[in-house]
Design a protein around this motif. Structure first.
Motif, PDB file in Angstrom:
ATOM      1  N   CYS A  97       3.732   7.337  -7.792  1.00 13.80           N
ATOM      2  CA  CYS A  97       3.931   6.798  -6.342  1.00 13.80           C
ATOM      3  C   CYS A  97       5.469   6.511  -6.211  1.00 13.80           C
ATOM      4  O   CYS A  97       6.286   6.634  -7.011  1.00 13.80           O
ATOM      5  CB  CYS A  97       3.082   5.462  -5.833  1.00 13.80           C
ATOM      6  SG  CYS A  97       3.418   4.152  -6.819  1.00 13.80           S
TER       7      CYS A  97
ATOM      8  N   VAL B 130       0.933  -1.157  -0.055  1.00 14.26           N
ATOM      9  CA  VAL B 130       0.056   0.058   0.003  1.00 14.26           C
ATOM     10  C   VAL B 130       0.964   1.006   0.067  1.00 14.26           C
ATOM     11  O   VAL B 130       1.820   1.340   0.810  1.00 14.26           O
ATOM     12  CB  VAL B 130      -0.958  -0.054   1.095  1.00 14.26           C
ATOM     13  CG1 VAL B 130      -1.936   1.292   1.147  1.00 14.26           C
ATOM     14  CG2 VAL B 130      -1.836  -1.342   1.281  1.00 14.26           C
TER      15      VAL B 130
ATOM     16  N   ASP C 273       0.884   5.676  -0.783  1.00 13.50           N
ATOM     17  CA  ASP C 273       0.436   6.866  -1.274  1.00 13.50           C
ATOM     18  C   ASP C 273       0.835   7.240  -2.693  1.00 13.50           C
ATOM     19  O   ASP C 273       1.856   6.952  -2.841  1.00 13.50           O
ATOM     20  CB  ASP C 273       1.098   8.057  -0.051  1.00 13.50           C
ATOM     21  CG  ASP C 273       0.590   8.007   1.242  1.00 13.50           C
ATOM     22  OD1 ASP C 273      -0.375   7.400   1.500  1.00 13.50           O
ATOM     23  OD2 ASP C 273       1.571   7.983   2.103  1.00 13.50           O
TER      24      ASP C 273
ATOM     25  N   ARG D  48      -4.620   6.023  -1.946  1.00  7.63           N
ATOM     26  CA  ARG D  48      -3.560   5.152  -1.504  1.00  7.63           C
ATOM     27  C   ARG D  48      -3.735   3.970  -2.499  1.00  7.63           C
ATOM     28  O   ARG D  48      -4.999   3.377  -2.701  1.00  7.63           O
ATOM     29  CB  ARG D  48      -3.860   4.642  -0.040  1.00  7.63           C
ATOM     30  CG  ARG D  48      -3.933   5.956   1.016  1.00  7.63           C
ATOM     31  CD  ARG D  48      -3.750   5.181   2.407  1.00  7.63           C
ATOM     32  NE  ARG D  48      -2.257   4.661   2.551  1.00  7.63           N
ATOM     33  CZ  ARG D  48      -1.838   4.066   3.692  1.00  7.63           C
ATOM     34  NH1 ARG D  48      -2.799   3.711   4.314  1.00  7.63           N
ATOM     35  NH2 ARG D  48      -0.666   3.766   3.885  1.00  7.63           N
TER      36      ARG D  48
END
Length: 332
Positions: free
Chosen positions: A230, A218, A220, A247
């Motif tokens: 990301c 996971v 951001d 996310r």
């Protein structure tokens, strides 16, 4: 929760989420404070009507099998049959064969059986009266890994062979995904997602569900024009994901490693957990982020080695606030 006829539904969730309570409500061992329980379209609990457990036509397999120690295997299997059928040795042999047991075990007592054999005898006993529904409460949890896999395969085949409808309570994600036609994920006493195993794994309802049904990465991200920007670079996102802060969810098997190259996302191998058929490789990215990749068990990188990381397939994006730095690996 709707359980289709002739299917196996797994109730999956952490301890204390309400799985066994729900099973006991279906069985008639507990009474609901509100709502209804219906079997085959007939209300058995709620709405001012309560059908006793013994009249619901349900087979129940408890966690430890619950065999009667003073009875033989044949005596246990035939216990729930009408009196006129209890002496039918042919029916006992048929049921033992159905659950993958030799008829020679019929005269043994439970203490002369392995744990897996005891669980299969408990299933045969539950199936003997030809119930409309079979409920299984974590029946494999006390078995070792190899025996658990063998026993649940035999149980699944027996349920399919009889055309029984079944509900299985488990906290084992692999068990739920491999055995069930549909999986009901519970959290805090609520049903949060009901889906077939592939949909549940690839399209989880939320991040908590995703983390519970398997390892996850996971990160951001900022989603723009079908891509998530990301720590792993620009990653395509699944259709329907909205632009903006998010996310993103990836599965460890989506990460690919190769030798370092200009312009690639670089990482350092923190550790390698080897399982034989595959391995979990933990990687340190820039800015203190740590992610895990799941790779084939051959030709693995060494700890401390620098590698380039890429992503295969699309990510799922969930709108949400930025997480504290370093929380990229989530696993159960």
């Amino acid at each position: 929760l709707v359980v289709p006829s002739r299917s196996l539904t797994a109730l999956l969730g952490p301890s204390g989420c309400g799985k066994t309570t729900l099973l006991r409500l279906i069985a008639g061992f507990e009474e609901p404070d509100a709502g209804t329980v219906s079997l085959g379209g007939a209300v058995v609990s709620g709405g001012g009507r309560t059908v006793p457990a013994r009249r619901r036509g349900i087979g129940f397999v408890p966690q430890e099998g619950g065999l009667f120690p003073h009875l033989t295997v044949a005596g246990n299997v035939s216990f729930g049959l009408p009196r006129r059928e209890r002496r039918d040795r042919g029916r006992v042999r048929e049921l033992l064969a159905l659950v993958g047991l030799d008829a020679a075990l019929a005269e043994r007592h439970p203490n002369q059986l392995s744990g897996g054999q005891q669980q299969r005898v408990a299933l045969a006993r539950a199936l003997a009266p030809r119930p409309s529904l079979v409920l299984l409460d974590e029946p494999f949890s006390s078995l070792d890994a190899a025996l658990r896999e063998e026993t649940r395969r035999e149980v699944a085949e027996a349920l399919r062979a009889t055309g029984a409808t079944a509900v299985l309570v488990t906290h084992d994600q692999a068990e739920a995904l491999s055995m069930a036609d549909q999986v009901a994920v519970m959290r805090g006493g609520c049903l949060v997602q009901l889906a077939d195993p592939q949909t549940l794994y690839h399209r989880p309802h939320d991040l908590d569900t995703a983390a519970f049904v398997g390892d996850s990465v996971v990160l951001d991200a900022d989603v723009r024009g079908g891509q998530a920007f990301c720590a792993l670079g620009a990653v395509p996102v699944a259709e329907g994901c909205l632009d903006g802060p998010a996310r993103v969810l990836l599965r460890p098997e989506q990460l690919r490693l190769r030798p370092p190259a200009a312009g690639a996302t670089l990482a350092v191998v923190h550790s390698v957990e080897f399982y034989g058929h595959d391995a979990r490789v933990v990687l340190d990215l820039a800015m203190g982020l740590r992610v895990a990749a799941r790779l084939d068990g051959a030709d693995l990188p060494a700890e401390g080695q620098q590698v380039a990381v890429s992503v295969a397939g699309a990510a799922l994006a969930f709108p949400g606030a930025v997480a504290p730095l370093g929380e990229a690996v989530r696993s159960q």
